[in-house]
Scaffold this active site. Sequence first.
Site, short mmCIF file in Angstrom:
data_model
loop_
_atom_site.label_atom_id
_atom_site.label_comp_id
_atom_site.label_asym_id
_atom_site.label_seq_id
_atom_site.Cartn_x
_atom_site.Cartn_y
_atom_site.Cartn_z
N SER A 1 46.03 -41.48 -55.04
CA SER A 1 46.53 -42.84 -54.79
C SER A 1 45.54 -43.89 -55.31
CB SER A 1 46.71 -43.06 -53.29
OG SER A 1 45.42 -43.10 -52.68
N ASP B 1 49.77 -41.22 -57.84
CA ASP B 1 50.60 -41.77 -56.76
C ASP B 1 50.57 -43.31 -56.82
OD1 ASP B 1 52.16 -41.67 -54.43
OD2 ASP B 1 50.42 -41.64 -53.10
N HIS B 2 51.73 -43.92 -56.80
CA HIS B 2 51.85 -45.39 -56.82
C HIS B 2 51.05 -46.06 -57.94
CE1 HIS B 2 54.15 -45.69 -53.09
NE2 HIS B 2 53.35 -44.78 -52.59
N LYS C 1 55.63 -45.34 -37.91
CA LYS C 1 56.81 -45.44 -38.77
C LYS C 1 58.03 -45.99 -38.07
CE LYS C 1 55.29 -41.47 -41.49
NZ LYS C 1 54.65 -42.23 -42.57
N SER D 1 54.99 -38.19 -43.42
CA SER D 1 54.15 -37.54 -42.40
C SER D 1 54.89 -37.47 -41.07
CB SER D 1 52.83 -38.31 -42.23
OG SER D 1 51.95 -37.95 -43.27
N ASP E 1 50.31 -37.84 -46.59
CA ASP E 1 48.91 -38.27 -46.62
C ASP E 1 48.38 -38.46 -45.20
OD1 ASP E 1 46.46 -39.39 -47.09
OD2 ASP E 1 47.16 -41.05 -48.31
N ARG F 1 44.91 -37.01 -42.95
CA ARG F 1 43.86 -37.89 -42.41
C ARG F 1 43.73 -37.68 -40.91
NH1 ARG F 1 44.93 -43.71 -45.33
NH2 ARG F 1 45.39 -42.89 -47.39
#
Length: 340
Positions: free
Chosen positions: A49, A82-83, A191, A221, A264, A268
């Site tokens: 990313s 990514d992105h 989310k 996630s 992701d 983490r």
Amino acid sequence: MLMTSKPMFDLAYDGGFGVGAFNVNNMEITQGIIEACAAEKSPCILQISKGARKYANYRFLRHLILAAVEEYPEVPICIHLDHGDTVDLVKTCINDGFTSVMIDGSHHPYEENIKVTAEAVKVSHAAGVVVEAELGMLGGIEEDVVGLSAEEYEKNIQKFLTDPQQAKDFAKRTGIDSLAVAIGTSHGAYKFKHEAKLAFDRVEEIMKTCPGLPLVMHGSSSVPQEFIDLVNKYGGAMPNAKGVPEDQIAMAVRKYGVCKVNIDTDLRLALTAKIREVFATKPAEFDPRNYLGPGRSAIIEMVKRKLHVLNSAGKADVVIKQWQKLGSPMPGYYSKKCCG
Ligand code: G3H
Ligand code: 13P
Ligand code: ZN
């Protein structure tokens, strides 16, 4: 074995599985993902990313991924940007051996998104690299783009979801290989404010207007409660964290055309929870190997479980066969193949 995502998506689209696209930020995360994929004989996409590039320098991360490719030749691996936000960055990644890129123009007005995406497709395809683009808007934190809170996002969700007719026009005018769709997910650990629910009816409509186009689900996630509990138990503060329930991820890949599932936050969380646990229970510990090691072990177990939810466990061999059937067309370098 390094490859593009094409053989993975060829099989995943109606093969009842999805490919996990895991974000790599350091060595322990990379090792955790790849060890799980090797143990479960699963293909994977390892992605870098913007934040990761800023933190670690993408060359370091690329070499970690290349180490994974060397160490585990039996695992189908795709290196993905990514992105990506500019065509220049896409070119740099192509020249550096990425096999797949994302150009994310979703925050631009529609015609501008088409323009930047079509340009990225042109340079990428000239080098044999595949392209993912995005249409619609996700909630949460997205790179430099200021995200919406779960509450605001949920309230106005219909406005943000990917429009099926627009997706058809977008795919036709850009020539993309896969499309990241907004179907109710968001980046990060918060989310949903209310019920965690994906817009499967929208996915169905997009599949009808864009038959055969592999769909990508960002913000996938699950935010497992056991890790949130560990974080909170050992001094963290993550109240009301909520992710996408595993049964909805399983449904997205088994029943619909979702071929790539981006993860992701969960990596983490696993790492952070274990580090917090070691610090809280062994305050004298100061050897990084003794707190990063347990974090890596937690990532291995978490990713193994995900590969079963995604139903990609055991698919490594068929993906390698499909790659060979395609003639194993490894991307070349943009500068050698193109004159632009
Ligand atoms: O796109 C979202 C990913 O979780 C990456 O986030 O840019 O902070 O690494 P990052
Ligand atoms: P999560 O924040 O749900 O892990 O999503 C990651 C992602 O979409 C990376 O592009
Ligand atoms: Zn994302």
